[in-house]
Design a protein around this motif. Structure first.
Motif, PDB file in Angstrom:
ATOM      1  N   HIS A  46       0.733  -1.224  -0.047  1.00  0.00           N
ATOM      2  CA  HIS A  46      -0.115   0.059   0.121  1.00  0.00           C
ATOM      3  C   HIS A  46       0.895   1.360  -0.002  1.00  0.00           C
ATOM      4  CE1 HIS A  46      -3.667  -2.028   0.103  1.00  0.00           C
ATOM      5  NE2 HIS A  46      -3.782  -2.486   1.475  1.00  0.00           N
ATOM      6  N   GLY A  47       2.334   1.072   0.503  1.00  0.00           N
ATOM      7  CA  GLY A  47       3.158   2.211   0.326  1.00  0.00           C
ATOM      8  C   GLY A  47       3.672   2.521  -1.091  1.00  0.00           C
ATOM      9  N   GLY A 123      -3.667  -4.463 -11.202  1.00  0.00           N
ATOM     10  CA  GLY A 123      -5.157  -4.260 -10.417  1.00  0.00           C
ATOM     11  C   GLY A 123      -5.078  -4.631  -9.138  1.00  0.00           C
ATOM     12  N   THR A 124      -4.270  -5.492  -8.318  1.00  0.00           N
ATOM     13  CA  THR A 124      -4.196  -5.809  -7.034  1.00  0.00           C
ATOM     14  C   THR A 124      -2.741  -6.101  -6.497  1.00  0.00           C
ATOM     15  OG1 THR A 124      -4.985  -7.177  -5.269  1.00  0.00           O
ATOM     16  CG2 THR A 124      -4.037  -8.208  -7.380  1.00  0.00           C
ATOM     17  N   ARG A 125      -2.483  -6.160  -5.215  1.00  0.00           N
ATOM     18  CA  ARG A 125      -1.246  -6.297  -4.953  1.00  0.00           C
ATOM     19  C   ARG A 125      -0.673  -7.742  -5.042  1.00  0.00           C
ATOM     20  NH1 ARG A 125      -1.575  -5.335   1.088  1.00  0.00           N
ATOM     21  NH2 ARG A 125      -3.648  -5.772   0.508  1.00  0.00           N
ATOM     22  N   ASN A 126       0.418  -7.797  -5.550  1.00  0.00           N
ATOM     23  CA  ASN A 126       0.989  -9.101  -5.683  1.00  0.00           C
ATOM     24  C   ASN A 126       2.012  -9.549  -4.780  1.00  0.00           C
ATOM     25  OD1 ASN A 126       2.146 -11.463  -6.823  1.00  0.00           O
ATOM     26  ND2 ASN A 126       3.834 -10.316  -8.212  1.00  0.00           N
ATOM     27  N   THR A 127       1.183 -10.828  -3.949  1.00  0.00           N
ATOM     28  CA  THR A 127       1.754 -11.159  -2.776  1.00  0.00           C
ATOM     29  C   THR A 127       2.345 -12.725  -3.210  1.00  0.00           C
ATOM     30  OG1 THR A 127      -0.186 -12.133  -2.208  1.00  0.00           O
ATOM     31  CG2 THR A 127       0.325 -10.002  -1.247  1.00  0.00           C
ATOM     32  N   MET A 160       9.759  -2.300  -1.645  1.00  0.00           N
ATOM     33  CA  MET A 160       8.706  -1.706  -0.716  1.00  0.00           C
ATOM     34  C   MET A 160       7.833  -2.695   0.172  1.00  0.00           C
ATOM     35  SD  MET A 160       7.750   1.252   0.288  1.00  0.00           S
ATOM     36  CE  MET A 160       6.473   1.740   1.395  1.00  0.00           C
ATOM     37  N   SER A 161       7.625  -4.222  -0.719  1.00  0.00           N
ATOM     38  CA  SER A 161       6.873  -5.006  -0.058  1.00  0.00           C
ATOM     39  C   SER A 161       7.452  -5.487   1.180  1.00  0.00           C
ATOM     40  CB  SER A 161       6.817  -6.287  -1.008  1.00  0.00           C
ATOM     41  OG  SER A 161       8.034  -6.677  -1.454  1.00  0.00           O
ATOM     42  N   ARG A 162       8.687  -5.408   1.514  1.00  0.00           N
ATOM     43  CA  ARG A 162       9.443  -5.638   2.789  1.00  0.00           C
ATOM     44  C   ARG A 162       9.316  -4.563   3.612  1.00  0.00           C
ATOM     45  NH1 ARG A 162      15.335  -7.552   0.801  1.00  0.00           N
ATOM     46  NH2 ARG A 162      15.297  -7.880   3.357  1.00  0.00           N
ATOM     47  N   VAL A 163       9.284  -3.446   3.097  1.00  0.00           N
ATOM     48  CA  VAL A 163       9.080  -2.292   4.159  1.00  0.00           C
ATOM     49  C   VAL A 163       7.811  -2.197   4.895  1.00  0.00           C
ATOM     50  CG1 VAL A 163       9.044   0.254   4.240  1.00  0.00           C
ATOM     51  CG2 VAL A 163      10.792  -0.905   2.906  1.00  0.00           C
ATOM     52  N   LEU A 164       6.694  -2.424   3.984  1.00  0.00           N
ATOM     53  CA  LEU A 164       5.339  -2.333   4.315  1.00  0.00           C
ATOM     54  C   LEU A 164       4.420  -3.577   3.763  1.00  0.00           C
ATOM     55  CD1 LEU A 164       3.556  -0.401   6.192  1.00  0.00           C
ATOM     56  CD2 LEU A 164       2.690   0.608   4.076  1.00  0.00           C
TER      57      LEU A 164
END
Length: 214
Positions: A46-47, A123-127, A160-164
């Motif tokens: 989200h960041g 279209g969405t976050r890739n996890t 960024m996925s590791r930061v937030l």
């Protein structure tokens, strides 16, 4: 909320992003510009849009609005305050329903007003760590068709996925980079699948992990 407060808030968040991530913009194939643009990027946190916007020059940042999901950013008063009042985010519904504004209308209206956009075509976050980038949805093609005069710039957001990460509220200090690639344009008679595949490949090519593995 007046423009002065929004500008101050935007600068404050950009400064916060720099302090937490030490983010370093890398212009590889493009350069900062006052030209109207659509920045499209990978999405895992989200960041992401705050980090990307923090890498733009102040004047460009002030006229660049991120597109975000209304079902998340509109779900609580605090999120609506951040998205609508502080960051002028363009909130769209991910599922088009009868009577609701079409997402394309909202994005085209922003472009018609002369502003630039930040969008996430997955279209969405890739996890999924095993997949660097999800398939693109049609929005990027529709925007390129409707506004061929607006430059499309791929941007790879690193770390960024590791930061937030998903489900976390407080960021973890880690170094990040945002890599801006060469602009992509819709070619004559190019159809939707071909354009989306090419635009996606242009973004994947900026992934430092991919470069290290070749």
């Amino acid at each position: 909320m007046n423009k002065l407060v929004k500008s101050w808030t935007s600068s404050l968040l950009a400064g916060f992003a720099w302090v937490i991530t030490g983010v370093r913009p890398i212009w590889s194939g493009s350069a900062p510009s006052t030209r109207q643009r659509i920045y499209y990027a990978n999405h895992a946190s989200h960041g992401d849009f705050i980090l990307l916007a923090s890498c733009l020059p102040r004047g460009e940042r002030a006229r660049t609005r991120a597109v975000a999901a209304a079902d998340y950013w509109g779900s609580t008063r605090l999120r609506r305050l951040i998205a609508n009042d502080l960051l002028s985010t363009v909130l769209i519904e991910r599922k088009v329903s009868e009577g609701a504004p079409h997402p394309m209308q909202a994005m085209l209206q922003v472009l018609a007003e002369g502003d630039s956009l930040i969008i996430f075509p997955e279209g969405t976050r890739n996890t999924d760590d095993a997949q660097a980038l999800l398939p693109f949805r049609s929005g990027l093609y529709n925007l390129a068709t409707a506004r061929p005069d607006v430059e499309l710039v791929p941007c790879w957001i690193e770390n960024m996925s590791r930061v937030l990460p998903k489900g976390k509220f407080l960021p973890v200090p880690l170094l990040c980079r945002v890599i801006f690639g060469a602009p992509v344009a819709l070619e004559l008679n190019e159809d939707r699948p071909a354009f989306l595949a090419r635009a996606r490949e242009a973004l994947l090519a900026l992934d430092p992990r991919r470069k290290r593995s070749t």
